[in-house]
Design a protein around this motif. Structure first.
Motif, mmCIF file in Angstrom:
data_model
loop_
_atom_site.group_PDB
_atom_site.id
_atom_site.type_symbol
_atom_site.label_atom_id
_atom_site.label_comp_id
_atom_site.label_asym_id
_atom_site.label_seq_id
_atom_site.Cartn_x
_atom_site.Cartn_y
_atom_site.Cartn_z
ATOM 1 N N ASP A 179 0.831 -1.208 0.000
ATOM 2 C CA ASP A 179 0.000 0.000 0.000
ATOM 3 C C ASP A 179 0.864 1.257 0.000
ATOM 4 O OD1 ASP A 179 -2.337 -1.482 0.029
ATOM 5 O OD2 ASP A 179 -2.456 -1.488 2.222
ATOM 6 N N CYS A 225 2.400 1.704 -3.503
ATOM 7 C CA CYS A 225 1.381 2.155 -4.459
ATOM 8 C C CYS A 225 1.072 3.631 -4.269
ATOM 9 C CB CYS A 225 0.113 1.317 -4.318
ATOM 10 S SG CYS A 225 0.277 -0.357 -4.951
ATOM 11 N N GLN A 226 0.976 4.085 -3.026
ATOM 12 C CA GLN A 226 0.699 5.497 -2.767
ATOM 13 C C GLN A 226 1.870 6.363 -3.212
ATOM 14 O OE1 GLN A 226 -2.192 6.902 -1.790
ATOM 15 N NE2 GLN A 226 -1.150 8.807 -2.268
ATOM 16 N N GLU A 227 3.095 5.907 -2.989
ATOM 17 C CA GLU A 227 4.260 6.665 -3.429
ATOM 18 C C GLU A 227 4.289 6.781 -4.948
ATOM 19 O OE1 GLU A 227 7.687 4.851 -1.694
ATOM 20 O OE2 GLU A 227 7.244 5.641 0.293
ATOM 21 N N ILE A 228 3.876 5.726 -5.650
ATOM 22 C CA ILE A 228 3.818 5.769 -7.113
ATOM 23 C C ILE A 228 2.771 6.782 -7.564
ATOM 24 C CG2 ILE A 228 3.156 4.441 -9.169
ATOM 25 C CD1 ILE A 228 4.518 2.010 -7.809
ATOM 26 N N ARG A 229 1.599 6.782 -6.909
ATOM 27 C CA ARG A 229 0.565 7.759 -7.262
ATOM 28 C C ARG A 229 1.045 9.189 -7.011
ATOM 29 N NH1 ARG A 229 -2.856 3.626 -5.142
ATOM 30 N NH2 ARG A 229 -2.702 4.507 -3.045
ATOM 31 N N ASP A 230 1.718 9.403 -5.889
ATOM 32 C CA ASP A 230 2.244 10.738 -5.580
ATOM 33 C C ASP A 230 3.271 11.171 -6.618
ATOM 34 O OD1 ASP A 230 0.639 10.770 -3.339
ATOM 35 O OD2 ASP A 230 2.276 10.310 -1.929
ATOM 36 N N ALA A 255 3.477 10.143 -9.727
ATOM 37 C CA ALA A 255 2.796 10.384 -11.007
ATOM 38 C C ALA A 255 2.160 11.769 -11.019
ATOM 39 C CB ALA A 255 1.743 9.309 -11.255
ATOM 40 N N GLN A 256 1.584 12.180 -9.912
ATOM 41 C CA GLN A 256 1.009 13.523 -9.839
ATOM 42 C C GLN A 256 2.102 14.579 -9.930
ATOM 43 O OE1 GLN A 256 -1.204 13.451 -6.179
ATOM 44 N NE2 GLN A 256 -3.122 13.026 -7.234
#
Length: 69
Positions: A27, A30-35, A37-38
């Motif tokens: 988790d 995944c959150q670090e990847i989303r951050d 990407a933004q």
């Protein structure tokens, strides 16, 4: 006696910290990847806005120069 209980509690919390981290590692990644990407998309938008502003300034400068002629 109270010092020993407090020491035991601190030891248990320290020992459980990696377990909690390991249990939530996917988790967290995944959150670090989303951050990330933004974070990549934001500078691209800022560059596009800056380029559009520069083009507008260039066009306005041309109109201003024509008005002086």
């Amino acid at each position: 006696m109270f010092k020993q209980i407090a020491t035991l509690a601190r030891g248990r919390m320290t020992d459980s910290s990696p377990t909690v981290h390991d249990a939530n590692a996917l988790d967290l990644v995944c959150q670090e990847i989303r951050d990330a990407a933004q974070g990549v998309g934001k500078p691209s938008k800022e560059i596009a806005v800056g380029m559009a502003y520069a083009e507008r300034e260039k066009a306005m400068s041309g109109l201003w120069q024509e008005g002086l002629s």
